[in-house]
Each structure stands twice: as structure tokens, then as C-alpha cells.
Design a protein around this motif. Sequence first.
Motif, short mmCIF file in Angstrom:
data_model
loop_
_atom_site.label_atom_id
_atom_site.label_comp_id
_atom_site.label_asym_id
_atom_site.label_seq_id
_atom_site.Cartn_x
_atom_site.Cartn_y
_atom_site.Cartn_z
N ARG B 105 0.81 -1.21 0.00
CA ARG B 105 0.00 0.00 0.00
C ARG B 105 0.85 1.26 0.00
NH1 ARG B 105 -3.92 3.30 2.84
NH2 ARG B 105 -2.19 3.96 4.14
N TRP B 106 1.89 1.25 0.86
CA TRP B 106 2.73 2.46 1.04
C TRP B 106 3.38 2.85 -0.28
CZ3 TRP B 106 7.88 1.81 -0.11
CH2 TRP B 106 8.33 0.49 -0.20
N LEU B 107 3.73 1.83 -1.10
CA LEU B 107 4.40 2.13 -2.37
C LEU B 107 3.42 2.83 -3.31
CD1 LEU B 107 7.03 1.81 -3.91
CD2 LEU B 107 6.12 -0.31 -4.87
N PHE B 108 2.18 2.30 -3.38
CA PHE B 108 1.18 2.92 -4.25
C PHE B 108 0.87 4.35 -3.78
CE2 PHE B 108 0.06 -1.57 -5.27
CZ PHE B 108 0.32 -1.48 -6.62
N GLN B 109 0.81 4.50 -2.47
CA GLN B 109 0.55 5.84 -1.93
C GLN B 109 1.68 6.79 -2.32
OE1 GLN B 109 -0.70 5.88 2.17
NE2 GLN B 109 -1.74 7.80 1.71
N GLY B 110 2.91 6.30 -2.16
CA GLY B 110 4.08 7.12 -2.49
C GLY B 110 4.10 7.51 -3.95
N ILE B 111 3.83 6.54 -4.85
CA ILE B 111 3.87 6.83 -6.28
C ILE B 111 2.83 7.89 -6.65
CG2 ILE B 111 3.39 5.85 -8.57
CD1 ILE B 111 4.68 3.24 -7.55
N SER B 112 1.65 7.81 -5.98
CA SER B 112 0.60 8.78 -6.32
C SER B 112 1.00 10.20 -5.98
CB SER B 112 -0.70 8.42 -5.58
OG SER B 112 -0.61 8.79 -4.22
N LEU B 121 5.68 21.86 -15.61
CA LEU B 121 6.03 21.64 -17.01
C LEU B 121 6.60 20.26 -17.29
CD1 LEU B 121 8.93 24.05 -18.03
CD2 LEU B 121 8.36 23.55 -15.69
N LEU B 122 6.94 19.52 -16.23
CA LEU B 122 7.48 18.18 -16.45
C LEU B 122 6.55 17.27 -17.25
CD1 LEU B 122 9.68 15.98 -14.32
CD2 LEU B 122 7.51 15.01 -15.04
N PRO B 123 5.26 17.12 -16.86
CA PRO B 123 4.40 16.25 -17.67
C PRO B 123 4.28 16.76 -19.11
CG PRO B 123 3.11 17.50 -16.07
CD PRO B 123 4.54 17.67 -15.70
N GLN B 156 -2.38 17.92 -17.22
CA GLN B 156 -3.06 18.42 -16.01
C GLN B 156 -3.55 17.27 -15.13
OE1 GLN B 156 -2.97 21.25 -14.88
NE2 GLN B 156 -3.06 22.85 -16.43
N VAL B 157 -4.00 16.19 -15.77
CA VAL B 157 -4.47 15.03 -14.99
C VAL B 157 -3.31 14.51 -14.13
CG1 VAL B 157 -5.22 12.63 -15.16
CG2 VAL B 157 -6.33 14.38 -16.55
N PHE B 158 -2.14 14.40 -14.76
CA PHE B 158 -0.95 13.96 -14.03
C PHE B 158 -0.64 14.92 -12.86
CE2 PHE B 158 3.64 14.52 -13.40
CZ PHE B 158 4.09 13.21 -13.20
N TYR B 159 -0.68 16.22 -13.18
CA TYR B 159 -0.28 17.25 -12.23
C TYR B 159 -1.26 17.36 -11.05
CZ TYR B 159 0.33 22.17 -10.76
OH TYR B 159 0.49 23.33 -10.06
N CYS B 160 -2.56 17.19 -11.33
CA CYS B 160 -3.59 17.38 -10.29
C CYS B 160 -3.90 16.11 -9.51
CB CYS B 160 -4.90 17.90 -10.90
SG CYS B 160 -4.71 19.50 -11.68
N PHE B 161 -3.50 14.96 -10.07
CA PHE B 161 -3.88 13.69 -9.46
C PHE B 161 -3.54 13.58 -7.97
CE2 PHE B 161 -3.11 9.17 -8.53
CZ PHE B 161 -4.39 8.68 -8.75
N VAL B 306 -2.53 2.91 -12.94
CA VAL B 306 -2.35 4.35 -12.70
C VAL B 306 -0.89 4.64 -12.33
CG1 VAL B 306 -2.98 6.27 -11.19
CG2 VAL B 306 -4.74 4.72 -12.01
N SER B 307 -0.34 3.80 -11.44
CA SER B 307 1.05 4.01 -11.03
C SER B 307 1.98 3.90 -12.23
CB SER B 307 1.46 2.99 -9.98
OG SER B 307 0.63 3.10 -8.86
#
Lengths: 355, 562
Positions: B105-112, B121-123, B156-161, B306-307
Amino acid sequence: MTNYLEVRNLSKRFGDFSALGDVSLDVVEGEFVCFLGPSGCGKTTLLRAIAGLDPQTSGTIRQKGRDVSALPPAQRDFGIVFQSYALFPNLTVAANVGYGLVNRRQNRGAIAKRVTELLALVGLPDAGPKYPAQLSGGQQQRVALARALATSPGLLLLDEPLSALDARVRLRLRHEIKALQRTLGVTTIMVTHDQEEALTMADRIVVMNHGAIEQVGMPQEIYRRPATAFVADFVGSMNFLAGTLMAPDKVRVAGVDFACPVQDGLAPGQKVSLCIRPEDVRVRDLPADISNRVPVEVAELDFVGAFCRAILRARASADVAVTADFSSNLIRDLGVDIGTKLDIALPPDRLRVFA
Amino acid sequence: MSLAVPGLKVGLSRDDLMMRAGVVVLAGVLLVMVGLPLWALLAKGFEDRDGKFIGLANYVSYFSTPALFQSALNSLQVASVTTVIVVPLAFVYAYALTRTVLPMRWLFQGISLIPIFAPSLLPGIALIYLFGTQGFFKALLGDGSIYGIDGIVIAQVFYCFPHATLILTTALATADARLYEAADVLGASRRRVFFTVTLPGAKYGLISAALVVFTLVMTDFGIAKVIGGNFNVLATDVYKKVIGQQDFSMGAVVGMVLLAPAALAFLVDRLVQRKQVALLTARAVPLVPRPKFARDLFFTLFCLLVSAAILAILGMAIWGSLIKYWPYNLGLTLDNYDFAKFDSNGWDSYWNSVRMALGAAVFGTVLMFTGAWLNEKTRGFGMMRGVVQLLAFLPMAVPGLVLGLGYIFFFNAPNNPLNFLYATMGILVLNTVAHFYTVGHLTATTALKQIDPEFEAVSASLKVPIWKTFVRVTAPICLPAILDIAIYLFVNAMTTVSSVIFLYAPDTKLASVAAVNIEEAGTTAAAAALCVVIVLTSAAVKAAHLIADRFLFARLQVWRRR
């Protein structure tokens, strides 16, 4: 006996709401006074005004002859203990108790000695190096008490200090606080909503309701001779029988006249309540000519442990019911059960009449 | 007790006087940092290029210029579409994190959370590598182009997620197991339980997440700048007006137009939050999800997907930054990290960013925590404290670009005695702290509200000055919150573009701004490299925080143990 604290015409209002209305009160030096009343009666407001934490809207407070009405808390002389203890969680017990001493430029040795003395006083001689979270609730409250007493304040304020504790600890601390207060002779004001606490601990009780003082008196006085219907109802249990005052010493309830102590302030013909405490209702060995005799039938019988609480319905009029406390002995001796028919008497000297 | 009827004039202790003086100073500082720059911006909108008052003329000309008005519509469109995509996505992800049994779980949380550590501007850059004119998957788009609304929305989806996921995870984490047991006992179907218990419980979180995402998209500048192509939005318009055409008055007008939806969203959120009552009472039993194979498998796969997408975008940026000459020579190199080749500041802009972020973290944390304490603990003085509260909440409703613009007008005014700050590191720090003030202030206030309100009464009765209790007791107890604020400021200072883009001088250029400039000049790989350096720095600081929290502070805070 000198007045240590004199409160005169104190009022506090929040918008249209009056939290305290024109309260006056004297506290004698060395006395243990309890402010007793239901929540919202103004007892905590009065205590916080005396501490200067939430200043009054008008009125004066004199402490040891000095007018402190407009002084901020830091310039008044008091120690305070809260229901939440308000111990500093990141400081050890010793640092908590010595918190007010460090600021007085005493040397370390003197402070350490005083802290040890205080911890011994509250019965926690070894708690010094611990943190508050490692202590039980009762122990924490004792530390809070030691901290409040550390600077030897002239006035000790206790704001519901026992309410957060469980029943057994509460009973023990009641006696300890009272004994400590007697030893130190520090003038103490405690706020509580627990009548038993007030009755056992206080030298004098101030019963409050709706921001006003209902009665001030010693515990026995408050219990035996409540000045108002509110006090009678709030402190202890009380039967209220609706009736009419026929003569200064006669109240008629459901067509029957009862003798009662002479009432000066009330006019004959007025609607009144005739009051008696459940334990004052007489059942055994009633003389033939006893006054205020009522034939009743036992309607309900609740076992409460040491005694039974009985609801007795008058045989002449089912609307009139009296609650009485019967000892286990009495129940056994007289064979009392639901439906049992009895004669009771309401001793005139135990009756109170309120408008 | 602010309603108390005044009557008795109560004397003030030395503590009271000190605290009140502190509140006045704080109000003054916030006025300079937030109030006056915004006022300057407002006033600028009513002036012509020469500074003469011309009433609403600028606004009239704005709304009658179809191209400009179209940008407003474009912004609304992008923001709405992104919100509709992000919120359900984040909800399912948050649901997986809180209500199912996930492996690691912690890994998925971290990736999000990764996108939080990157400049926006990265994405955009990663998408250019993937789908740009020379992108890997360009062919997939057919005749379409990634430059424009599609690219903006994906980025934006990446940035706001992470922002939406954080809010929804909190909303879903506060569940009372007893409600679910009651529903089970009453024989409710799983569908019905979801619609009658789960969803209503998360209602306020959903509204809040939607408003936050909407505002983020409306006000973001970096993404639209990089991948917007000819698709203009309000944020890029402000930039073009001010930097390109030096038309400050029109820039101010666009800024005010940009402010309106952000402020509106903020107000709605406040109103909604006020309605929310504590769902989790002290007696609630926390819900611990039990394993259920099919459900857990589904959600694990979803989170993996998603990750993978998040890591793909980040990975693309990293890979792109290491490639010799995209797409012709895919050999690896570190040349793109030799920033001196692409920007005269070289690595200096990076060190400027680090210095600025450290400055903002130190100055901001001290100001926010002390300020929140002053405002929370001062007795009486309601009016002034109200002013402080208002000024502390204002930045949340103000887009960074708008605040930055206000800073130009206010600090660059020749008659302003604070003019000396203009074009220094100081103004960047000040602006960044102001931009992120609200969250820090709220974090500090929440932490302060959680500690016993009677500490100050006790110290007054013991005749200990209130500041001593602040230093010895209040601040140490709030240490975790203080660190949270500092890390929050550091990370945001590293990644922010919008508010500082108007304020840097040649020798105080920041890494995020340099990335925008380098990208503008066409060297995508170096811009990607700079973004990667920023991500690594802020993520490393966050990781250090977590490790320190686990090991070091546990030892410092022995007293928390029972």
C-alpha cells in the motif's frame, strides 16, 4: 475571621445572554468553598472572572483588600487546576511542578527541594522523572495540584478537578484534596456539578442557577434547609407535592390539610409545593395521634442496593404520590411489597414549603 | 468569548501588550505581502499604459476582444474536462488505498504523490517526447496533435492527481466501522452500502477535490506554456501580455479575470466545509478492510495501471534528459545536465532555487507558526485578529500569476520604500511564502487548536511570561506540524513557476523558471534535465523528512510514549 475575597455585583453578559447577573459573595480566609450548580449556571464563569481569565462585564472583585477587578490573570494571586489537568506533556513531572518556580530566580537546589517536597505532599514521591503520559488520570491531577501549589498562592481555584476521573479514584482524591487543603490552610474555591462532591468537601456551598446565587450555606444547612425550590430539587432527592397554603402553618394537598413550619413570606391561598426528602418519611411505630398521617399503597419498589426506593400512592387520591427510602430491615420487618397497604407520616419539622 | 459585552476596562498584562503588538506587526507584514500587492493589481486594471485612470475601459476592451475572451472559455473548458477525469480516477485510487487490502500500500501511496515534487512543465515535456512532432507514439495520434487541449488535459491530470488523491484519501480514511456493521446486519447490498454510507461520507471530500483541481488547472501556467500550442488560456495570456507585450494594465485585467473563478471556487469550498460536521466522533471504531480476493485483485490492477502511467511520464522525462539527440541518437549522456550550455546561469539557477526554498521554509515556517499562535492566543483584540485571519486566507484564493503581477506593481513602484527588495532574492522568498501562506497557517492553527487551551491560563497563574511557554511547551509539542509546514514550503518553492516568473532578476533566476526559458528556446532535453533535478531534490527532502520523523524525532519526543 476576615474576608479574603469580596465579590460585589458581578455581571457578565454575552450579547443578550446574561451569564452572571449581579452576583455578590464573600469568601473567608482559609475556607473551602464549592460553586455548585447544573451546567450553564454560571459557576465556571464566576471562577474564571475571579481568576481574570474571562473578565466580568461589571462589578468588582477584591482579594485580600486589593481591588483586582481590572487586573490581568498574571497580576493576580492564584493557582489553578483544570478538569483537563493542562499538564505540559513534553516536560517531566518535576519540570511541570517546578514550572512557576524557575521563573522566580531561585537556585536549582532550592527548586529541586521544593519540587520533592510538593511531590511528597501529593503522594507521588517517585514520579519526578516521568512524563505526564506515563501517569494515570488521578496521578496527573495530583501533579497538576502540586504545580498549582508550588508558588504558594493565596487562592487555589479548582475547575471541576475530579470530573474526568473514574468513580473510585474520584472518591479517594476528594479526601486527599480536602485533607491537603486543611493542612495548608489555603483559601480554595472549587467548581463542581456533583452535589455529593460539594457536600463532602466544602466548608460552604454556593448553589447557583441561571447566573445567580440561589443559596450560600454550610453543607448541612443546604441539605436540611434549602432556601429555594431549585436548591431543594438540585441537592439530594425531594418530593414536591402541589398544594395550597391555607394558613401560615397549614398546606392543603388534594383536600387534606398538612401541618408545616410557619411560613412568613407566603400569603394564604397561594399555590405552593410541600416538600419532604424520601428518607424523612416515617413508617415505623407511628403514635395514634401523629399529625400528617397518610394511608398509602406501595406502587413501585426499586432495589438500589443499601436501601429500596418506594413510590407510595395515597389511597384517598391516586394523583398524590410520595417517594420514600425504606431500609432493607424495614422491608423485611413490615413485609413490604408492591400492593402493600401502609400508613406513613410526614413529620412537620421535616417539611419545607416553596412558592 | 469575543461576544462579551464591553463594559469594564480590563487592564492589560505585559503578555497581552506583547501579543497585541505581535498581531499588529503580523497584520502589517501580511498587508505588505498580500493585501497591498493585490490592491496595486486591482488599481492597475483601471489605468492606461501611462498610468492615467481610465475607469473600466480596459475591461471593456478585454471583453470585446474575441481572442482574449476565447482564452477565458478555453481555460474553463480545460479545467472542467480535467476535473471530470481526475476526480473519479482519484476517488477509485483513494478507495483502493483506504478500503481494500492492497499489497505494498505504502508504495502505491508514495507513487501517487510523485507529481507534487515536479514542476508542472514536467508532464508537458514528457508528453512532447511521447507524442510530440518527433514523439515515439506520434503515429498513434493519426492526424491529431498533442499540442493543444488534449496535451494540456493529459498533463493536467498527471499534475492534479496527487492533490485530489490526498483529499479523497483523508475523506475516505475517516470511516466509522460501526456504520458498515449496522448496514451489514440490516442486510443492505454492497451497492446500497456504497451509495448510502460510503459516498455520503466522502461527499465533502469530493466537492473539495473537484474545486481544488478546477482551481489548479485554471491557474496553472507551466503546462499550457509547454504543450498548449495555439490553444490559449488565461494564464498564458497574462504571461504574453506582461512579458511579451509589456502591457501591464491589460495583464492586470486578465489577472483579475483569472482571479474571479479561483476566488469563487475558494468561497464555495469554505461554505461547503462549514456545513461539514465531524463524521468521526471519539467513539467511532476505525474501519479496517478485510481481504476479499476479487475486489482486491481488481483494485490492485487499477492502482498498478495508474502508477505505471505516473511512472511512465516521470520515466520519460528522466530518459529524455539522458538522451544524446532525440529521436535520432538514443545513446545516453549527461551532457544535458551541463546547464551552462543552455542557459547563461548554468547550475546557479538550481542553487538559487535551493537557497530560495530554504529561505522560504525557514522564514515562512517561523512567520506562519508564530503568526498562527499570536492570532490564536491573543486575548480580546477581535478586530485586528479578524484582519489577520482574512489576510491569511486570501492567498488561497489568489492564483500565483496574479500575486506575482501584484508584486511587480507594488514593489516596483518608485515611491515605495520597499522598492529596494525588487529584483532580489528577498522578494522571491516573500512572494513564495505569501503564495503558500494559507495552507501553512491552517496547518499551524489546527495543531494549536489540538493542544490544551488552558496552558496559557496555567502559565499566567504561575507568573511565567507567555512567550516562555511558547518556546518551552507550545512549539515543541507542535514540532511535527512545524516540520510539515517547512517541507511543504520547501517543495512548493522548488517547483513553483507561476508566481515567481515575473519577479526574478538575472542573478536570482530559479531552476523552474530556467526550465521554462530553456524549453522556450527549444532545448527540451535540458529542460527535462532541470525538471528531473528539481524532482530529485524535493523528493529527497521529503524522504529525509520521513526518515527523520521515524528515527530521530521518535527519540526527541519520548514524552509521547505511554
